[in-house]
Design an enzyme around this catalytic site. Structure first.
Site, PDB file in Angstrom:
ATOM      1  N   ASP A   5     -24.247   6.005 -10.290  1.00 53.33           N
ATOM      2  CA  ASP A   5     -25.315   6.792  -9.650  1.00 53.33           C
ATOM      3  C   ASP A   5     -25.212   8.271 -10.011  1.00 53.33           C
ATOM      4  O   ASP A   5     -26.169   9.019  -9.845  1.00 53.33           O
ATOM      5  CB  ASP A   5     -25.292   6.593  -8.132  1.00 53.33           C
ATOM      6  N   ASP A  61     -16.472  -1.060 -20.535  1.00 59.80           N
ATOM      7  CA  ASP A  61     -15.580  -1.590 -19.510  1.00 59.80           C
ATOM      8  C   ASP A  61     -14.469  -0.575 -19.208  1.00 59.80           C
ATOM      9  O   ASP A  61     -13.743  -0.144 -20.109  1.00 59.80           O
ATOM     10  CB  ASP A  61     -14.974  -2.901 -20.041  1.00 59.80           C
ATOM     11  N   GLY A  62     -14.333  -0.212 -17.944  1.00 62.85           N
ATOM     12  CA  GLY A  62     -13.356   0.802 -17.544  1.00 62.85           C
ATOM     13  C   GLY A  62     -11.920   0.413 -17.864  1.00 62.85           C
ATOM     14  O   GLY A  62     -11.086   1.273 -18.149  1.00 62.85           O
ATOM     15  N   GLN A 118     -24.781  -7.750 -12.457  1.00 59.95           N
ATOM     16  CA  GLN A 118     -24.951  -7.856 -11.007  1.00 59.95           C
ATOM     17  C   GLN A 118     -26.423  -7.807 -10.639  1.00 59.95           C
ATOM     18  O   GLN A 118     -27.288  -7.554 -11.469  1.00 59.95           O
ATOM     19  CB  GLN A 118     -24.175  -6.722 -10.308  1.00 59.95           C
ATOM     20  N   ASP A 155     -14.461   5.059  -8.757  1.00 60.62           N
ATOM     21  CA  ASP A 155     -15.608   5.033  -7.850  1.00 60.62           C
ATOM     22  C   ASP A 155     -16.265   3.663  -8.040  1.00 60.62           C
ATOM     23  O   ASP A 155     -17.336   3.527  -8.607  1.00 60.62           O
ATOM     24  CB  ASP A 155     -16.549   6.175  -8.265  1.00 60.62           C
ATOM     25  N   SER A 156     -15.573   2.633  -7.554  1.00 60.73           N
ATOM     26  CA  SER A 156     -15.940   1.254  -7.889  1.00 60.73           C
ATOM     27  C   SER A 156     -16.696   0.566  -6.770  1.00 60.73           C
ATOM     28  O   SER A 156     -16.749   1.049  -5.643  1.00 60.73           O
ATOM     29  CB  SER A 156     -14.664   0.457  -8.171  1.00 60.73           C
ATOM     30  N   PRO A 192     -17.600  -7.546 -10.851  1.00 60.33           N
ATOM     31  CA  PRO A 192     -17.192  -6.724 -11.991  1.00 60.33           C
ATOM     32  C   PRO A 192     -16.013  -5.799 -11.714  1.00 60.33           C
ATOM     33  O   PRO A 192     -15.290  -5.410 -12.641  1.00 60.33           O
ATOM     34  CB  PRO A 192     -18.454  -5.912 -12.329  1.00 60.33           C
ATOM     35  N   ASP A 245     -16.860  -3.116  -4.507  1.00 62.81           N
ATOM     36  CA  ASP A 245     -15.798  -3.861  -3.824  1.00 62.81           C
ATOM     37  C   ASP A 245     -15.019  -4.735  -4.824  1.00 62.81           C
ATOM     38  O   ASP A 245     -15.530  -5.073  -5.889  1.00 62.81           O
ATOM     39  CB  ASP A 245     -16.407  -4.746  -2.732  1.00 62.81           C
TER      40      ASP A 245
END
EC number: 2.5.1.16
Lengths: 270, 270
Positions: free
Chosen positions: A86, A137-138, A31, A154-155, A161, A157
Protein backbone atom coordinates in the site's frame (compact mmCIF):
# COMPACT_ATOMS: atom_id res chain seq x y z
CA UNK A 1 -27.15 1.06 3.22
CA UNK A 2 -27.44 -2.05 5.36
CA UNK A 3 -24.54 -3.88 3.71
CA UNK A 4 -21.73 -5.17 5.86
CA UNK A 5 -18.20 -6.45 5.39
CA UNK A 6 -17.36 -8.99 8.08
CA UNK A 7 -13.86 -10.16 8.93
CA UNK A 8 -13.56 -13.39 10.86
CA UNK A 9 -10.63 -12.22 13.00
CA UNK A 10 -10.40 -15.62 14.65
CA UNK A 11 -12.78 -18.57 14.43
CA UNK A 12 -14.77 -17.00 17.27
CA UNK A 13 -14.46 -13.23 16.85
CA UNK A 14 -15.62 -11.02 13.99
CA UNK A 15 -15.44 -7.33 13.14
CA UNK A 16 -18.24 -5.90 11.01
CA UNK A 17 -18.04 -2.66 9.06
CA UNK A 18 -20.97 -1.09 7.26
CA UNK A 19 -20.01 -0.42 3.66
CA UNK A 20 -21.24 1.99 1.05
CA UNK A 21 -19.66 0.34 -1.96
CA UNK A 22 -17.30 -2.30 -3.32
CA UNK A 23 -14.79 -0.23 -5.28
CA UNK A 24 -12.65 -3.07 -6.57
CA UNK A 25 -12.50 -6.84 -6.36
CA UNK A 26 -10.13 -9.26 -8.09
CA UNK A 27 -8.30 -12.53 -7.73
CA UNK A 28 -4.59 -11.84 -8.10
CA UNK A 29 -2.05 -14.65 -8.67
CA UNK A 30 -1.39 -14.56 -4.91
CA UNK A 31 -4.60 -13.63 -3.10
CA UNK A 32 -8.10 -12.18 -3.19
CA UNK A 33 -7.96 -8.40 -3.23
CA UNK A 34 -10.81 -5.98 -2.48
CA UNK A 35 -11.14 -2.25 -1.90
CA UNK A 36 -14.30 -1.26 -0.03
CA UNK A 37 -15.78 2.08 0.88
CA UNK A 38 -16.67 1.81 4.59
CA UNK A 39 -18.77 4.26 6.58
CA UNK A 40 -16.60 4.30 9.68
CA UNK A 41 -13.08 4.00 8.28
CA UNK A 42 -13.25 5.31 4.70
CA UNK A 43 -11.64 3.34 1.87
CA UNK A 44 -10.23 -0.01 3.00
CA UNK A 45 -7.87 -2.58 1.46
CA UNK A 46 -8.74 -6.23 2.15
CA UNK A 47 -6.53 -9.25 1.26
CA UNK A 48 -7.91 -12.78 1.60
CA UNK A 49 -10.71 -11.43 3.77
CA UNK A 50 -8.38 -9.66 6.24
CA UNK A 51 -8.36 -5.88 6.66
CA UNK A 52 -4.93 -4.51 5.69
CA UNK A 53 -5.38 -0.79 5.98
CA UNK A 54 -8.05 1.92 6.05
CA UNK A 55 -7.87 5.62 5.29
CA UNK A 56 -8.99 6.53 8.81
CA UNK A 57 -6.66 4.45 11.00
CA UNK A 58 -3.67 3.64 8.72
CA UNK A 59 -1.57 6.35 10.39
CA UNK A 60 -1.14 4.30 13.55
CA UNK A 61 0.35 1.24 11.90
CA UNK A 62 2.48 3.11 9.37
CA UNK A 63 3.92 5.59 11.85
CA UNK A 64 4.65 2.93 14.45
CA UNK A 65 6.27 0.32 12.19
CA UNK A 66 8.65 2.97 10.77
CA UNK A 67 9.49 5.81 13.17
CA UNK A 68 10.21 3.61 16.18
CA UNK A 69 13.04 1.62 14.51
CA UNK A 70 14.29 4.51 12.33
CA UNK A 71 14.76 6.83 15.33
CA UNK A 72 16.69 4.11 17.16
CA UNK A 73 19.19 3.85 14.27
CA UNK A 74 22.01 6.43 14.35
CA UNK A 75 21.82 7.36 10.66
CA UNK A 76 19.43 5.33 8.46
CA UNK A 77 20.18 5.83 4.77
CA UNK A 78 19.16 2.56 3.10
CA UNK A 79 15.85 1.11 4.23
CA UNK A 80 13.68 -1.79 3.02
CA UNK A 81 10.08 -2.82 3.56
CA UNK A 82 9.02 -6.41 2.85
CA UNK A 83 5.31 -6.47 1.98
CA UNK A 84 3.57 -3.15 2.57
CA UNK A 85 2.40 -2.77 -1.02
CA UNK A 86 0.00 0.00 0.00
CA UNK A 87 3.04 2.27 0.32
CA UNK A 88 2.16 3.69 3.75
CA UNK A 89 5.41 2.57 5.37
CA UNK A 90 7.43 4.08 2.49
CA UNK A 91 5.56 7.39 2.92
CA UNK A 92 6.57 7.55 6.59
CA UNK A 93 10.17 6.38 5.94
CA UNK A 94 10.68 9.20 3.44
CA UNK A 95 9.86 11.75 6.14
CA UNK A 96 13.31 10.97 7.58
CA UNK A 97 15.82 13.34 5.94
CA UNK A 98 18.73 10.88 6.27
CA UNK A 99 17.02 8.23 4.11
CA UNK A 100 18.45 8.03 0.59
CA UNK A 101 16.76 4.83 -0.62
CA UNK A 102 13.52 3.20 0.52
CA UNK A 103 13.04 -0.19 -1.14
CA UNK A 104 9.65 -1.88 -1.28
CA UNK A 105 9.71 -5.64 -1.84
CA UNK A 106 6.15 -6.67 -2.65
CA UNK A 107 5.30 -10.04 -4.16
CA UNK A 108 1.92 -8.92 -5.54
CA UNK A 109 2.02 -6.13 -8.13
CA UNK A 110 -1.77 -5.89 -7.96
CA UNK A 111 -1.61 -4.60 -4.37
CA UNK A 112 0.50 -1.63 -5.46
CA UNK A 113 -1.71 -1.06 -8.48
CA UNK A 114 -4.93 -1.02 -6.42
CA UNK A 115 -3.35 1.18 -3.74
CA UNK A 116 -2.16 3.73 -6.30
CA UNK A 117 -5.62 3.83 -7.82
CA UNK A 118 -7.82 3.77 -4.71
CA UNK A 119 -5.62 4.83 -1.80
CA UNK A 120 -3.51 7.71 -3.13
CA UNK A 121 -3.12 9.31 0.32
CA UNK A 122 -1.34 6.15 1.45
CA UNK A 123 0.56 5.21 -1.71
CA UNK A 124 1.64 8.67 -2.91
CA UNK A 125 5.29 8.34 -1.82
CA UNK A 126 5.82 5.33 -4.11
CA UNK A 127 6.37 7.89 -6.90
CA UNK A 128 9.16 9.61 -4.95
CA UNK A 129 12.55 9.11 -6.63
CA UNK A 130 14.02 7.66 -3.40
CA UNK A 131 11.38 4.87 -3.47
CA UNK A 132 12.44 1.71 -5.35
CA UNK A 133 9.72 -0.87 -5.89
CA UNK A 134 10.69 -4.53 -6.51
CA UNK A 135 7.93 -6.98 -7.44
CA UNK A 136 9.54 -10.15 -6.17
CA UNK A 137 9.49 -12.68 -3.38
CA UNK A 138 10.81 -11.15 -0.14
CA UNK A 139 12.48 -14.37 0.98
CA UNK A 140 14.59 -14.72 -2.17
CA UNK A 141 15.30 -10.97 -2.30
CA UNK A 142 16.53 -10.92 1.29
CA UNK A 143 19.16 -13.60 0.60
CA UNK A 144 20.90 -11.23 -1.84
CA UNK A 145 20.38 -7.96 0.07
CA UNK A 146 23.29 -6.34 1.92
CA UNK A 147 24.15 -3.21 3.92
CA UNK A 148 20.62 -2.09 4.77
CA UNK A 149 20.24 0.11 7.84
CA UNK A 150 16.65 -0.71 8.77
CA UNK A 151 14.37 -3.47 7.42
CA UNK A 152 10.65 -3.66 8.18
CA UNK A 153 8.48 -6.74 7.66
CA UNK A 154 5.08 -5.25 6.87
CA UNK A 155 3.41 -8.56 6.07
CA UNK A 156 -0.04 -10.10 6.02
CA UNK A 157 -0.89 -12.78 8.60
CA UNK A 158 1.27 -15.94 8.70
CA UNK A 159 -0.99 -17.91 6.40
CA UNK A 160 -0.82 -17.86 2.60
CA UNK A 161 1.89 -15.81 0.85
CA UNK A 162 3.41 -14.45 4.10
CA UNK A 163 3.98 -17.80 5.82
CA UNK A 164 7.72 -17.86 5.06
CA UNK A 165 8.16 -14.41 6.64
CA UNK A 166 7.51 -15.83 10.11
CA UNK A 167 10.30 -18.45 10.32
CA UNK A 168 13.71 -18.19 12.06
CA UNK A 169 15.65 -18.61 8.79
CA UNK A 170 14.03 -15.44 7.45
CA UNK A 171 15.06 -13.39 10.49
CA UNK A 172 18.60 -14.73 10.09
CA UNK A 173 18.64 -13.62 6.46
CA UNK A 174 17.43 -10.16 7.56
CA UNK A 175 20.34 -10.08 10.02
CA UNK A 176 22.73 -10.86 7.16
CA UNK A 177 21.17 -8.15 4.99
CA UNK A 178 21.72 -5.46 7.62
CA UNK A 179 24.79 -3.31 8.21
CA UNK A 180 26.62 -3.20 11.56
CA UNK A 181 24.07 -0.86 13.27
CA UNK A 182 21.15 -2.70 11.64
CA UNK A 183 17.66 -2.80 13.10
CA UNK A 184 14.67 -4.85 11.96
CA UNK A 185 11.03 -4.80 12.90
CA UNK A 186 8.22 -7.22 12.06
CA UNK A 187 4.49 -6.86 12.67
CA UNK A 188 3.70 -9.70 15.08
CA UNK A 189 -0.10 -9.81 15.59
CA UNK A 190 -2.29 -9.37 18.69
CA UNK A 191 -1.22 -10.34 22.23
CA UNK A 192 -4.85 -10.99 23.17
CA UNK A 193 -5.81 -13.20 20.23
CA UNK A 194 -2.56 -14.61 18.79
CA UNK A 195 -0.13 -14.93 21.72
CA UNK A 196 1.52 -17.97 20.13
CA UNK A 197 2.54 -15.95 17.05
CA UNK A 198 4.18 -13.30 19.25
CA UNK A 199 6.09 -16.01 21.06
CA UNK A 200 7.18 -17.57 17.78
CA UNK A 201 8.35 -14.27 16.26
CA UNK A 202 10.13 -13.25 19.45
CA UNK A 203 11.90 -16.61 19.61
CA UNK A 204 13.00 -16.32 15.97
CA UNK A 205 14.18 -12.70 16.24
CA UNK A 206 15.97 -13.42 19.54
CA UNK A 207 17.80 -16.29 17.91
CA UNK A 208 19.10 -14.09 15.09
CA UNK A 209 19.64 -10.79 16.96
CA UNK A 210 21.39 -10.09 20.29
CA UNK A 211 18.69 -7.52 21.16
CA UNK A 212 14.96 -8.28 20.70
CA UNK A 213 12.15 -6.12 22.06
CA UNK A 214 8.37 -5.99 21.69
CA UNK A 215 6.32 -2.81 21.38
CA UNK A 216 2.60 -2.11 21.03
CA UNK A 217 0.18 0.23 19.31
CA UNK A 218 -3.61 0.58 19.19
CA UNK A 219 -5.11 -0.18 15.78
CA UNK A 220 -8.92 -0.39 15.85
CA UNK A 221 -9.41 -2.36 12.61
CA UNK A 222 -6.93 -5.10 13.59
CA UNK A 223 -8.02 -8.02 15.78
CA UNK A 224 -8.49 -6.98 19.45
CA UNK A 225 -7.38 -3.41 18.65
CA UNK A 226 -3.94 -3.99 20.20
CA UNK A 227 -1.08 -4.79 17.86
CA UNK A 228 2.51 -5.88 18.46
CA UNK A 229 5.77 -5.22 16.65
CA UNK A 230 8.95 -7.20 17.29
CA UNK A 231 12.20 -5.28 16.95
CA UNK A 232 15.64 -6.84 16.54
CA UNK A 233 18.90 -4.91 16.80
CA UNK A 234 22.53 -5.84 16.21
CA UNK A 235 23.71 -3.35 18.84
CA UNK A 236 22.32 -2.33 22.25
CA UNK A 237 19.52 0.22 21.80
CA UNK A 238 20.56 3.84 22.16
CA UNK A 239 18.47 6.83 23.20
CA UNK A 240 16.17 7.58 20.23
CA UNK A 241 17.01 10.53 18.00
CA UNK A 242 14.58 13.44 17.83
CA UNK A 243 12.03 13.81 15.04
CA UNK A 244 11.03 17.00 13.28
CA UNK A 245 8.18 15.79 11.05
CA UNK A 246 4.46 15.85 11.84
CA UNK A 247 2.71 12.75 13.14
CA UNK A 248 -0.79 11.78 14.26
CA UNK A 249 -0.03 8.86 16.63
CA UNK A 250 3.70 8.85 17.34
CA UNK A 251 5.13 11.29 19.87
CA UNK A 252 8.58 11.39 21.54
CA UNK A 253 6.91 9.96 24.67
CA UNK A 254 5.17 7.17 22.72
CA UNK A 255 8.58 6.23 21.24
CA UNK A 256 9.49 5.11 24.76
CA UNK A 257 6.15 4.19 26.32
CA UNK A 258 5.20 1.78 23.50
CA UNK A 259 7.83 -0.58 24.95
CA UNK A 260 6.12 -0.57 28.37
CA UNK A 261 4.15 -3.80 28.18
CA UNK A 262 1.13 -4.92 30.20
CA UNK A 263 2.09 -7.64 32.68
CA UNK A 264 0.44 -10.45 30.68
CA UNK A 265 2.40 -9.45 27.56
CA UNK A 266 5.66 -9.32 29.54
CA UNK A 267 4.86 -12.81 30.82
CA UNK A 268 4.17 -14.01 27.29
CA UNK A 269 7.66 -13.23 26.01
CA UNK A 270 9.69 -13.93 29.14
CA UNK B 1 -22.09 -23.87 17.30
CA UNK B 2 -22.59 -21.20 14.66
CA UNK B 3 -24.47 -18.81 16.93
CA UNK B 4 -23.24 -15.26 17.30
CA UNK B 5 -23.78 -12.34 19.63
CA UNK B 6 -23.33 -9.06 17.76
CA UNK B 7 -22.81 -5.69 19.39
CA UNK B 8 -23.48 -2.65 17.25
CA UNK B 9 -20.60 -0.61 18.70
CA UNK B 10 -21.56 2.38 16.60
CA UNK B 11 -24.09 2.63 13.77
CA UNK B 12 -21.34 1.47 11.39
CA UNK B 13 -19.12 -0.92 13.39
CA UNK B 14 -20.00 -4.24 15.00
CA UNK B 15 -18.18 -6.82 17.09
CA UNK B 16 -19.32 -10.42 16.77
CA UNK B 17 -18.58 -13.16 19.30
CA UNK B 18 -19.40 -16.81 18.76
CA UNK B 19 -21.45 -18.06 21.71
CA UNK B 20 -21.99 -21.46 23.22
CA UNK B 21 -24.99 -20.60 25.33
CA UNK B 22 -27.28 -17.91 26.72
CA UNK B 23 -26.90 -18.39 30.47
CA UNK B 24 -29.33 -15.70 31.59
CA UNK B 25 -31.60 -13.11 30.06
CA UNK B 26 -34.03 -10.71 31.76
CA UNK B 27 -35.59 -7.28 31.58
CA UNK B 28 -34.73 -5.45 34.80
CA UNK B 29 -36.52 -2.22 35.82
CA UNK B 30 -33.58 -0.32 34.28
CA UNK B 31 -32.22 -2.27 31.32
CA UNK B 32 -32.00 -5.53 29.40
CA UNK B 33 -29.51 -7.88 31.05
CA UNK B 34 -27.91 -10.98 29.54
CA UNK B 35 -25.10 -13.35 30.49
CA UNK B 36 -23.66 -15.28 27.56
CA UNK B 37 -21.07 -18.02 27.33
CA UNK B 38 -18.68 -16.92 24.55
CA UNK B 39 -16.01 -19.07 22.91
CA UNK B 40 -13.30 -16.39 22.84
CA UNK B 41 -13.88 -14.46 26.06
CA UNK B 42 -15.69 -16.86 28.42
CA UNK B 43 -18.77 -15.70 30.32
CA UNK B 44 -19.87 -12.19 29.40
CA UNK B 45 -22.25 -9.62 30.92
CA UNK B 46 -24.30 -7.59 28.43
CA UNK B 47 -26.52 -4.59 29.31
CA UNK B 48 -28.85 -3.10 26.68
CA UNK B 49 -26.85 -4.91 24.00
CA UNK B 50 -23.47 -3.50 25.08
CA UNK B 51 -20.69 -5.73 26.39
CA UNK B 52 -19.87 -4.76 30.00
CA UNK B 53 -17.29 -7.31 31.03
CA UNK B 54 -15.96 -10.75 30.13
CA UNK B 55 -14.07 -13.30 32.17
CA UNK B 56 -11.08 -13.18 29.80
CA UNK B 57 -10.43 -9.45 29.48
CA UNK B 58 -12.08 -7.89 32.57
CA UNK B 59 -8.71 -7.57 34.32
CA UNK B 60 -7.64 -4.69 32.08
CA UNK B 61 -10.58 -2.44 32.83
CA UNK B 62 -10.83 -3.27 36.52
CA UNK B 63 -7.12 -2.87 37.24
CA UNK B 64 -6.82 0.33 35.28
CA UNK B 65 -9.89 2.14 36.64
CA UNK B 66 -8.77 1.44 40.23
CA UNK B 67 -4.99 1.16 40.69
CA UNK B 68 -4.09 4.25 38.67
CA UNK B 69 -6.09 6.70 40.86
CA UNK B 70 -5.57 4.78 44.13
CA UNK B 71 -1.76 4.83 43.79
CA UNK B 72 -1.86 8.57 43.11
CA UNK B 73 -3.69 9.20 46.39
CA UNK B 74 -1.42 9.43 49.47
CA UNK B 75 -3.56 7.21 51.71
CA UNK B 76 -6.92 6.05 50.34
CA UNK B 77 -9.18 4.74 53.10
CA UNK B 78 -12.72 5.49 51.96
CA UNK B 79 -13.46 4.68 48.33
CA UNK B 80 -16.64 4.62 46.22
CA UNK B 81 -17.59 3.14 42.86
CA UNK B 82 -20.64 4.44 41.01
CA UNK B 83 -21.99 1.71 38.75
CA UNK B 84 -19.71 -1.32 38.49
CA UNK B 85 -22.31 -3.79 39.74
CA UNK B 86 -20.19 -6.71 38.54
CA UNK B 87 -17.91 -6.04 41.54
CA UNK B 88 -14.63 -6.13 39.59
CA UNK B 89 -13.57 -2.63 40.63
CA UNK B 90 -14.34 -3.42 44.29
CA UNK B 91 -12.19 -6.58 44.03
CA UNK B 92 -9.20 -4.54 42.84
CA UNK B 93 -9.79 -1.70 45.35
CA UNK B 94 -9.69 -4.18 48.23
CA UNK B 95 -6.18 -5.25 47.20
CA UNK B 96 -5.01 -1.89 48.63
CA UNK B 97 -4.20 -2.43 52.31
CA UNK B 98 -5.04 1.17 53.28
CA UNK B 99 -8.66 0.85 52.13
CA UNK B 100 -11.12 0.50 55.02
CA UNK B 101 -14.40 0.96 53.15
CA UNK B 102 -15.24 0.33 49.48
CA UNK B 103 -18.76 1.50 48.65
CA UNK B 104 -20.59 0.30 45.55
CA UNK B 105 -23.45 2.51 44.38
CA UNK B 106 -25.38 0.51 41.81
CA UNK B 107 -28.84 1.48 40.62
CA UNK B 108 -29.74 -2.01 39.36
CA UNK B 109 -29.80 -4.79 41.97
CA UNK B 110 -30.21 -7.35 39.19
CA UNK B 111 -26.70 -6.60 37.87
CA UNK B 112 -25.17 -7.56 41.22
CA UNK B 113 -27.42 -10.60 41.48
CA UNK B 114 -26.47 -11.90 38.01
CA UNK B 115 -22.77 -11.17 38.61
CA UNK B 116 -22.77 -13.06 41.89
CA UNK B 117 -24.45 -16.02 40.23
CA UNK B 118 -22.60 -16.16 36.90
CA UNK B 119 -19.35 -14.18 37.35
CA UNK B 120 -18.08 -15.18 40.82
CA UNK B 121 -14.43 -14.55 39.86
CA UNK B 122 -15.34 -10.91 39.27
CA UNK B 123 -17.93 -10.35 41.99
CA UNK B 124 -16.35 -12.33 44.85
CA UNK B 125 -15.11 -9.29 46.79
CA UNK B 126 -18.65 -7.96 47.21
CA UNK B 127 -18.93 -10.36 50.17
CA UNK B 128 -15.85 -8.83 51.86
CA UNK B 129 -16.80 -6.98 55.04
CA UNK B 130 -15.12 -3.80 53.78
CA UNK B 131 -17.45 -3.77 50.75
CA UNK B 132 -20.71 -1.81 51.26
CA UNK B 133 -23.30 -2.18 48.54
CA UNK B 134 -25.97 0.54 48.08
CA UNK B 135 -28.76 -0.07 45.59
CA UNK B 136 -29.60 3.50 44.77
CA UNK B 137 -29.24 6.22 42.19
CA UNK B 138 -25.61 7.43 42.00
CA UNK B 139 -26.60 11.03 41.30
CA UNK B 140 -28.74 11.35 44.43
CA UNK B 141 -26.26 9.38 46.55
CA UNK B 142 -23.36 11.63 45.52
CA UNK B 143 -25.14 14.76 46.73
CA UNK B 144 -25.08 13.41 50.31
CA UNK B 145 -21.63 11.74 50.22
CA UNK B 146 -18.68 13.38 52.01
CA UNK B 147 -15.01 12.75 52.83
CA UNK B 148 -14.29 10.08 50.23
CA UNK B 149 -10.66 9.68 49.16
CA UNK B 150 -11.17 8.22 45.69
CA UNK B 151 -14.39 7.94 43.64
CA UNK B 152 -14.64 5.94 40.41
CA UNK B 153 -17.42 6.26 37.85
CA UNK B 154 -17.65 2.75 36.41
CA UNK B 155 -20.70 3.45 34.27
CA UNK B 156 -22.39 2.16 31.15
CA UNK B 157 -22.40 4.33 28.03
CA UNK B 158 -23.98 7.82 28.27
CA UNK B 159 -27.38 6.68 27.06
CA UNK B 160 -30.11 5.22 29.28
CA UNK B 161 -29.55 4.95 33.05
CA UNK B 162 -25.99 6.40 32.94
CA UNK B 163 -26.81 9.61 31.06
CA UNK B 164 -26.75 11.79 34.18
CA UNK B 165 -23.25 10.53 35.07
CA UNK B 166 -21.75 12.41 32.11
CA UNK B 167 -22.82 15.99 32.97
CA UNK B 168 -20.74 18.77 34.63
CA UNK B 169 -23.06 18.97 37.66
CA UNK B 170 -22.26 15.35 38.50
CA UNK B 171 -18.49 15.96 38.43
CA UNK B 172 -19.03 18.97 40.70
CA UNK B 173 -20.96 16.81 43.14
CA UNK B 174 -18.10 14.27 43.08
CA UNK B 175 -15.71 17.12 43.91
CA UNK B 176 -17.88 18.03 46.89
CA UNK B 177 -18.00 14.37 48.03
CA UNK B 178 -14.20 14.09 48.10
CA UNK B 179 -11.79 14.96 50.92
CA UNK B 180 -8.92 17.45 50.46
CA UNK B 181 -6.61 15.00 48.63
CA UNK B 182 -9.53 13.59 46.64
CA UNK B 183 -9.17 11.96 43.23
CA UNK B 184 -11.90 10.85 40.83
CA UNK B 185 -11.83 8.81 37.66
CA UNK B 186 -14.55 8.17 35.08
CA UNK B 187 -14.55 5.78 32.16
CA UNK B 188 -14.80 8.04 29.11
CA UNK B 189 -15.19 5.81 26.00
CA UNK B 190 -13.02 5.35 22.89
CA UNK B 191 -10.86 8.11 21.35
CA UNK B 192 -11.27 6.52 17.91
CA UNK B 193 -15.04 6.10 17.92
CA UNK B 194 -16.42 8.56 20.50
CA UNK B 195 -14.04 11.54 20.56
CA UNK B 196 -16.90 13.92 21.40
CA UNK B 197 -17.64 12.04 24.64
CA UNK B 198 -13.99 12.33 25.71
CA UNK B 199 -14.10 16.04 25.04
CA UNK B 200 -17.33 16.40 26.98
CA UNK B 201 -16.08 14.45 30.01
CA UNK B 202 -12.73 16.28 29.97
CA UNK B 203 -14.49 19.65 29.84
CA UNK B 204 -16.76 18.68 32.74
CA UNK B 205 -13.99 17.27 34.94
CA UNK B 206 -11.71 20.24 34.14
CA UNK B 207 -14.46 22.61 35.22
CA UNK B 208 -14.84 20.91 38.60
CA UNK B 209 -11.22 19.93 39.33
CA UNK B 210 -7.99 21.96 39.08
CA UNK B 211 -6.16 18.92 37.67
CA UNK B 212 -7.66 16.77 34.88
CA UNK B 213 -5.78 14.10 32.95
CA UNK B 214 -6.66 11.40 30.43
CA UNK B 215 -5.19 7.90 30.39
CA UNK B 216 -5.67 4.88 28.14
CA UNK B 217 -5.85 1.09 28.26
CA UNK B 218 -6.40 -1.66 25.67
CA UNK B 219 -9.68 -3.54 26.13
CA UNK B 220 -10.45 -5.87 23.22
CA UNK B 221 -14.21 -6.25 23.82
CA UNK B 222 -14.82 -2.48 23.99
CA UNK B 223 -15.34 -0.45 20.80
CA UNK B 224 -12.04 0.07 18.88
CA UNK B 225 -10.08 -1.79 21.59
CA UNK B 226 -8.69 1.46 23.03
CA UNK B 227 -10.42 2.90 26.07
CA UNK B 228 -10.04 6.17 27.94
CA UNK B 229 -10.34 7.16 31.58
CA UNK B 230 -10.58 10.77 32.76
CA UNK B 231 -8.99 11.54 36.11
CA UNK B 232 -9.67 14.61 38.24
CA UNK B 233 -7.61 15.62 41.27
CA UNK B 234 -8.00 18.36 43.86
CA UNK B 235 -4.23 18.61 44.29
CA UNK B 236 -1.30 18.43 41.84
CA UNK B 237 -0.49 14.80 41.09
CA UNK B 238 2.34 13.31 43.13
CA UNK B 239 4.67 10.46 42.24
CA UNK B 240 2.57 7.26 42.45
CA UNK B 241 3.01 5.03 45.48
CA UNK B 242 4.35 1.51 44.96
CA UNK B 243 2.09 -1.53 44.78
CA UNK B 244 2.70 -4.94 46.29
CA UNK B 245 -0.23 -6.93 44.92
CA UNK B 246 -0.31 -9.09 41.80
CA UNK B 247 -1.70 -7.73 38.56
CA UNK B 248 -2.15 -8.94 34.98
CA UNK B 249 -2.19 -5.63 33.07
CA UNK B 250 -1.00 -2.88 35.43
CA UNK B 251 2.72 -2.48 36.09
CA UNK B 252 4.64 0.39 37.73
CA UNK B 253 5.70 1.47 34.21
CA UNK B 254 2.12 1.33 32.88
CA UNK B 255 1.06 3.56 35.79
CA UNK B 256 3.06 6.31 34.08
CA UNK B 257 3.00 5.32 30.40
CA UNK B 258 -0.83 5.10 30.28
CA UNK B 259 -0.82 8.93 30.47
CA UNK B 260 1.38 9.18 27.34
CA UNK B 261 -1.23 9.87 24.69
CA UNK B 262 -1.05 9.44 20.93
CA UNK B 263 -0.85 12.81 19.16
CA UNK B 264 -4.45 12.69 17.91
CA UNK B 265 -5.71 12.08 21.46
CA UNK B 266 -3.60 14.94 22.82
CA UNK B 267 -5.07 17.16 20.12
CA UNK B 268 -8.57 16.04 21.06
CA UNK B 269 -8.37 17.32 24.63
CA UNK B 270 -6.13 20.34 24.13
Amino acid sequence: MNTWFTELQTRNVSLGLRIEDVLWHEKTPYQELAVLQTEAYGRMLVLDGAIQTTIVDEFVYHEMITHVPLLLHPNPKKVAVVGGGDGGAIREILKHPSVEEAHLIEIDEKVVEASKRFLPEISEALDDERAKVHFTDGIAWMKEARDYDVIMVDSTDPVGPAEGLFVPEFYQSIYDALGPDGIMVAQSESPFLEPDIIQRVMAGVSKAFPVARLYLASIPTYPSGLWSFTLGSKKPLQKPRQATFKTRYWTPEIQTSCFQLPRFVEDLIR
